[in-house]
Design a protein around this motif. Sequence first.
Motif, PDB file in Angstrom:
ATOM      1  N   PRO A  56     -50.796  34.802  42.640  1.00 57.44           N
ATOM      2  CA  PRO A  56     -50.817  35.259  41.242  1.00 57.44           C
ATOM      3  C   PRO A  56     -49.461  35.095  40.573  1.00 57.44           C
ATOM      4  CG  PRO A  56     -50.803  37.131  42.747  1.00 57.44           C
ATOM      5  CD  PRO A  56     -50.970  35.914  43.595  1.00 57.44           C
ATOM      6  N   GLN A  57     -49.478  34.870  39.282  1.00 55.69           N
ATOM      7  CA  GLN A  57     -48.238  34.777  38.499  1.00 55.69           C
ATOM      8  C   GLN A  57     -47.935  36.160  37.956  1.00 55.69           C
ATOM      9  OE1 GLN A  57     -48.027  31.637  35.490  1.00 55.69           O
ATOM     10  NE2 GLN A  57     -46.909  33.041  34.139  1.00 55.69           N
ATOM     11  N   THR A  58     -46.808  36.731  38.372  1.00 57.65           N
ATOM     12  CA  THR A  58     -46.482  38.115  38.008  1.00 57.65           C
ATOM     13  C   THR A  58     -45.430  38.229  36.921  1.00 57.65           C
ATOM     14  OG1 THR A  58     -44.854  38.180  39.790  1.00 57.65           O
ATOM     15  CG2 THR A  58     -47.083  38.928  40.313  1.00 57.65           C
ATOM     16  N   HIS A  59     -44.683  37.154  36.671  1.00 56.84           N
ATOM     17  CA  HIS A  59     -43.621  37.191  35.663  1.00 56.84           C
ATOM     18  C   HIS A  59     -43.672  35.908  34.845  1.00 56.84           C
ATOM     19  CE1 HIS A  59     -41.832  40.669  37.651  1.00 56.84           C
ATOM     20  NE2 HIS A  59     -41.962  40.015  38.800  1.00 56.84           N
ATOM     21  N   PRO A  60     -43.137  35.930  33.650  1.00 60.47           N
ATOM     22  CA  PRO A  60     -43.061  34.687  32.873  1.00 60.47           C
ATOM     23  C   PRO A  60     -42.269  33.631  33.638  1.00 60.47           C
ATOM     24  CG  PRO A  60     -42.550  36.596  31.502  1.00 60.47           C
ATOM     25  CD  PRO A  60     -42.596  37.092  32.913  1.00 60.47           C
ATOM     26  N   ILE A  61     -42.696  32.405  33.551  1.00 62.82           N
ATOM     27  CA  ILE A  61     -42.018  31.318  34.251  1.00 62.82           C
ATOM     28  C   ILE A  61     -41.732  30.178  33.283  1.00 62.82           C
ATOM     29  CG2 ILE A  61     -43.095  31.869  36.479  1.00 62.82           C
ATOM     30  CD1 ILE A  61     -45.006  29.526  35.993  1.00 62.82           C
ATOM     31  N   VAL A  62     -40.808  29.320  33.712  1.00 61.83           N
ATOM     32  CA  VAL A  62     -40.513  28.120  32.932  1.00 61.83           C
ATOM     33  C   VAL A  62     -41.686  27.151  33.106  1.00 61.83           C
ATOM     34  CG1 VAL A  62     -38.981  26.138  32.703  1.00 61.83           C
ATOM     35  CG2 VAL A  62     -38.027  28.410  33.176  1.00 61.83           C
ATOM     36  N   GLY A 104     -39.026  26.218  44.062  1.00 65.27           N
ATOM     37  CA  GLY A 104     -40.174  26.459  43.205  1.00 65.27           C
ATOM     38  C   GLY A 104     -41.399  25.631  43.539  1.00 65.27           C
ATOM     39  N   LYS A 105     -41.533  25.211  44.785  1.00 66.68           N
ATOM     40  CA  LYS A 105     -42.691  24.378  45.162  1.00 66.68           C
ATOM     41  C   LYS A 105     -43.998  25.142  44.940  1.00 66.68           C
ATOM     42  CE  LYS A 105     -41.152  23.913  49.400  1.00 66.68           C
ATOM     43  NZ  LYS A 105     -39.859  24.626  49.311  1.00 66.68           N
ATOM     44  N   THR A 106     -44.064  26.345  45.502  1.00 62.48           N
ATOM     45  CA  THR A 106     -45.292  27.138  45.399  1.00 62.48           C
ATOM     46  C   THR A 106     -45.569  27.540  43.959  1.00 62.48           C
ATOM     47  OG1 THR A 106     -45.003  27.982  47.649  1.00 62.48           O
ATOM     48  CG2 THR A 106     -46.426  29.253  46.181  1.00 62.48           C
ATOM     49  N   THR A 107     -44.517  27.936  43.236  1.00 62.52           N
ATOM     50  CA  THR A 107     -44.703  28.357  41.842  1.00 62.52           C
ATOM     51  C   THR A 107     -45.248  27.209  40.988  1.00 62.52           C
ATOM     52  OG1 THR A 107     -42.883  29.932  42.065  1.00 62.52           O
ATOM     53  CG2 THR A 107     -43.531  29.309  39.825  1.00 62.52           C
ATOM     54  N   TRP A 134     -49.951  24.825  38.244  1.00 57.56           N
ATOM     55  CA  TRP A 134     -50.847  23.685  38.023  1.00 57.56           C
ATOM     56  C   TRP A 134     -52.285  24.022  38.434  1.00 57.56           C
ATOM     57  CZ3 TRP A 134     -52.884  20.573  42.202  1.00 57.56           C
ATOM     58  CH2 TRP A 134     -53.687  19.511  41.751  1.00 57.56           C
ATOM     59  N   ALA A 135     -52.437  24.745  39.552  1.00 61.02           N
ATOM     60  CA  ALA A 135     -53.783  25.103  40.018  1.00 61.02           C
ATOM     61  C   ALA A 135     -54.521  25.948  38.998  1.00 61.02           C
ATOM     62  CB  ALA A 135     -53.689  25.851  41.351  1.00 61.02           C
ATOM     63  N   ARG A 136     -53.786  26.806  38.300  1.00 58.95           N
ATOM     64  CA  ARG A 136     -54.440  27.671  37.303  1.00 58.95           C
ATOM     65  C   ARG A 136     -54.694  26.972  35.981  1.00 58.95           C
ATOM     66  NH1 ARG A 136     -50.882  31.511  39.700  1.00 58.95           N
ATOM     67  NH2 ARG A 136     -49.277  30.938  38.197  1.00 58.95           N
ATOM     68  N   SER A 137     -53.932  25.904  35.697  1.00 57.11           N
ATOM     69  CA  SER A 137     -54.023  25.302  34.359  1.00 57.11           C
ATOM     70  C   SER A 137     -54.526  23.865  34.355  1.00 57.11           C
ATOM     71  CB  SER A 137     -52.638  25.338  33.687  1.00 57.11           C
ATOM     72  OG  SER A 137     -51.703  24.583  34.456  1.00 57.11           O
ATOM     73  N   ALA A 160     -58.327  23.998  45.598  1.00 55.20           N
ATOM     74  CA  ALA A 160     -58.474  24.955  46.698  1.00 55.20           C
ATOM     75  C   ALA A 160     -57.095  25.200  47.297  1.00 55.20           C
ATOM     76  CB  ALA A 160     -59.431  24.403  47.755  1.00 55.20           C
ATOM     77  N   TRP A 161     -56.839  26.454  47.698  1.00 58.46           N
ATOM     78  CA  TRP A 161     -55.489  26.822  48.121  1.00 58.46           C
ATOM     79  C   TRP A 161     -55.525  27.431  49.509  1.00 58.46           C
ATOM     80  CZ3 TRP A 161     -51.034  26.413  44.993  1.00 58.46           C
ATOM     81  CH2 TRP A 161     -49.861  26.933  45.549  1.00 58.46           C
ATOM     82  N   LEU A 162     -54.595  27.021  50.367  1.00 59.47           N
ATOM     83  CA  LEU A 162     -54.456  27.622  51.693  1.00 59.47           C
ATOM     84  C   LEU A 162     -52.979  27.833  51.989  1.00 59.47           C
ATOM     85  CD1 LEU A 162     -55.458  28.605  54.405  1.00 59.47           C
ATOM     86  CD2 LEU A 162     -55.598  26.225  55.182  1.00 59.47           C
ATOM     87  N   SER A 163     -52.582  29.108  52.116  1.00 60.09           N
ATOM     88  CA  SER A 163     -51.214  29.450  52.503  1.00 60.09           C
ATOM     89  C   SER A 163     -51.167  29.524  54.025  1.00 60.09           C
ATOM     90  CB  SER A 163     -50.813  30.806  51.908  1.00 60.09           C
ATOM     91  OG  SER A 163     -50.799  30.749  50.500  1.00 60.09           O
TER      92      SER A 163
END
Length: 889
Positions: A14-20, A48-51, A56-59, A65-68
Motif C-alpha cells: 500500500p502507498q501510505t505517503h505522497p510520493i514523487v 525505490g524499486k518496490t515503490t 505502476w501496479a496500481r495505475s 500480480a505481486w509476490l513479495s
Amino acid sequence: MDSTLLSTKTRVPPQTHPIVRRSRLLAVLEREIPDYKLILVAAPAGYGKTTLLAHWARSGSFPVAWLSLDEADNDPDRFLRYLLLAWDTVQPGIRDSPLGLLLGAKQPERDAVLAAFVNATNELPEHLAVVLDDYHLIGEAAVHEVLASLLDHLPPTLHIVLTGRGDPPLPLARYRARQELLEIRTEELNFTQDETAEFLNDLKGFNLAREEIARLHSRLEGWIAGLHLVSLSLRRQAEPAEWLAVAGRHRFVADYLSQDVLAQLPDDTRRFLLQTSILDRLRGGLCDAVTGREGGQETLELLERQNLFLVPLDDRREWFRYHRLFADFLRDELHRCDGADVGDLHRRAGRWYFVHDLPEPAFRHALQGDDRDLATAVVQRYASAKVMGGEYRILKEWVESIPPEWTDAYPVLALPRAALMTFAGQIDACVRHLDDIERKLIPLEDESNRVPLALVTTVRCFIACIRNNLPEAEAMASRALADLPEVDLGHRPGIFVALGDTYRVNGRWEDARACYLRALTFDRAPALRVRSDHVFGALADLDLRQGHLKQAADHWRRALAATEEPANWGRLDLPETGWAHLRLGELLYEWNDLAGARDHLARGFARTELGGDVRAQIAGGVLVARLKLTDGDVEAAAALLERTRPLAEQSPFPDWTSRFERCQLELWLAQRRLKAAVDWTEARLRDGVLESRPDSESVRLATARVMIVTGNPSARDRALRRLDLLRRSAEAEGRTAVAIEALALQAIAHWQGGDRTRALTALDRALRLAEPEEYVRLFADLGLSMARLLQEAQARDVMPDYVATLLAACGTALTDRDAASGALPEPLSPREREVLSLLAAGLTNREIAATLSISPETVKKHTAAIYGKLGASNRTEAAAMARDLDVLA
C-alpha cells in the motif's frame, strides 16, 4: 502459517505517503513491458524499486500480480504455490484450474506443474505482469531452474518482473540476445535533480535554493534513501551545510541513522526499534512479547506516521516491516550495544510464534536464541504434521540445523530423522535408529526420560501399524499412551489414527471407530489437521457399511471441508481431495440429487485423474459411469468403463473391482446385451470365484439380478437362495445397504414367479429398512420391475410418502394397461404377444406353430418382428425383456 501474514506476500504494497510520480519510468514500464518476457529492476537497497513498481501496479493499464519473496521461498513447490496465489488475486478462479489443483496437492509432480502453468498462461485473455519482489533473497538453484523453464515457454502475454539487488542467476545473456529482456538499473532509478527538488521542497515542505538542491543531488547522486535521511535531519537543522559535506554512502547511513535518527528519539522508542529489529515482520502483540512491554501496536502506528522507515504490509495495518536499510542498521546497533540480550529477544519471539501456531519462525528464533527446550517443543508438536503434509524439506532443514550438542544431551531430538526414514520406506534403518536413541536414553533413565522413551515407543507403534502387526501395535500404543502427557498434541492423536487404520484393515470395525473418534478430540493437534479428512472419510466408510447414509454424508462433508481448509492447501494428496468429492457425490446420487452428484463427481473425477491414484480413478470411472447410465447416455458410460477396465483388472482393491464388474453388468443390461451378462454370470458361478473374493457383495447382488432378469425359473430359484444367504450374512454383520438390496431383489424374483404375497412382504421389509436413511436410487435403478412393485405397494397404501418419492425417481406412474406402449417404441400385436409367451415358456418354433395352428415360417416372421421391437438378439433376451416390461400375454 497465519493466513493474514501470508496474504501480505501477494498484495501490492500500500502507498501510505505522497510520493514523487516518476513519470518517465512509469512511461517506460507501460510502453515497453508488453514487448519483453523478462523485466529486471536491479539496484542496491534504497533506490525505490518496490515503490516504483507498486505505483505502476496500481495505475497501469493491465493487471499486475505481486509476490513479495523472502528466504522461506527457497523451495520450488512453495515458490510455485505463491506464484499461483499471486496470479489468483488478479484472475480469480485460476486455483480451480488443473494448475491450481496440482499445486494444491502434496508433492506435485514438477514437470506436470510446469506444463499446466504454460497451458494456463496460453489461455490468458490479456497481458499480465507478475512482479517477484526481492528476488535476490532466492538462492536455491532449483527455484532458478523452475523460473528459467517457465521463461523459456511463456506466451507473449505473460511478463515476469524481477526486483533485486543484483543480477539473478538466470541466462540473462540469452534473453538479451533474443531481445526478451528489459533492464532498469541504478542509473535509471536515481532521482533526477527535478525529482530531488520535488521530493524535498514539494513533498517534505522545505524551501531549499536551487543551488542547495543541486549540491545535494550531486553529492547523493539521486539516491532516494539518502534523500529521505536528509529530510529527517533537515527537520532538526536550520542549515543543510553539514549535509553537503558528507561523503560516502556507507558512512552516511551509519552516521546519520545513529546521530540524526536514533539519537533524536525518546529512549522507549529507540529501545523498541532496536529490540524488534530481530523480527522479519512486525505485529503489535509480537512486539509486546519481544520487548516485554505493552503498546506495540500504538508504537508501530506512531512510527508509520513519523515516516521512520516502517513499511505496512496490509491495508489493515496489522503487519509491518522495517525498510531493509534501516533494519540492517538497527541489527548492527543492537549487537553493538545490547549484544548480551539478543538471545533473550529471540527466545521471546520464538515462544510467541509457537503459541500462535507458527512453527517455522518459532524454530528459527529458537535456534538463534539457543533455546533447546523451545526447539524440542516445536519438533515434537509439528514433526508428524510436516511429514504427513509432505513438508519433508522443512523437517529435513530442522534436523540438519539442530546443533550436535543438543542431540547428544537430548537424544530424542534425533526422532524427526526416524520419521523421515519411516515415510521414505526405510523401515529397517528406522528401527536401527530407534534402537540407537533408546540405548542413549536408557542409561540416563529417570522420571525426566519417561516422555522421551514414550516418544520412541510411539514411533515403534507406527512401524507396527505399517507392518500390520496388530498385537505389537496395541502393545506399543498402550505403553506410549501410559507415559505421554494427556495434553500431548504431537503424538497421541497419531497413535489413535494409526491404530484405527490397523483395526479397520483387520475387520475390527467398532474398535476402529472408537480410535477415530478419540483422535478427533485432539482438534488442536497439527497432525490431525492434516489427517482429519482421512479420519472423517474412514468414519464415513464405517457408516456406509452399516447403511447410515446421513451420518456418512455428514462425515464426508467434514472431510471435504478439511481438504478445503486454507491451512491444508499444498499438504494433502490430490486424490484425497478428489476422494471426498467422489464419495459425497455417490451419496447425493443415492438420494437422487443428480445435479449435486454430477457436480461433485465431476470435481472428484478431475482431481483423481490429475492425481493418478488408481483406486480413486477406478471409483471415479465407476461412479460417473453409473450416473451416465441414469442420464441415458449409454455410450458415454461404455467409454468410461473401457477407460477404467485396465486399472480395475490389475487393481488390488477388491471392493472397487467388484463395483466395476457390477457396473459392467448394468451396462450390458442397459445395452440389452443380456447374453453377455448371462454368460459372464454363469462363468463366475461355475468357478465359484465370487464367494471366495473379499468385498464381493456388490457384484454378487448384480449377478443375482441378471439371473432374475433371464426369467428362467431355475435361475430365479438359484438367485433367491443366493440372495437369502447374502441377506442373512449382511444382517448379522450390520451391513444394512446389502440387506436392503437383497430384499428388493428377492421381491422382484417372487413377483416374477407369481408369488405376490412374498414379493410384497420382502418389499415391505426393504422399505422399512431403507426409509430412515432415505435410500432412493437403490430401488429406482432396479428398473421397471421395481416400479411395478412400488405401484402395487402404493395401491395398498404401504408407506405412501416414501413410495411416492421412489416412484417419482423411477420416472414412471404407468398403469398396467399402457405400460407396454409406454415402454416400447412400437407395441406388440396380439399374435406377437402369444408367440412371445410361448417362446418365453421355452417352446421351439415347431411347437409354437403347432400350438397356434400356424406354419413355422410364420413363427419365424413373428419372432423377427418381436426381436426388432424389443431390441433383442435372441430368445433369452427377448423373454427377459418381456418379463421386465410386463408384456407377456
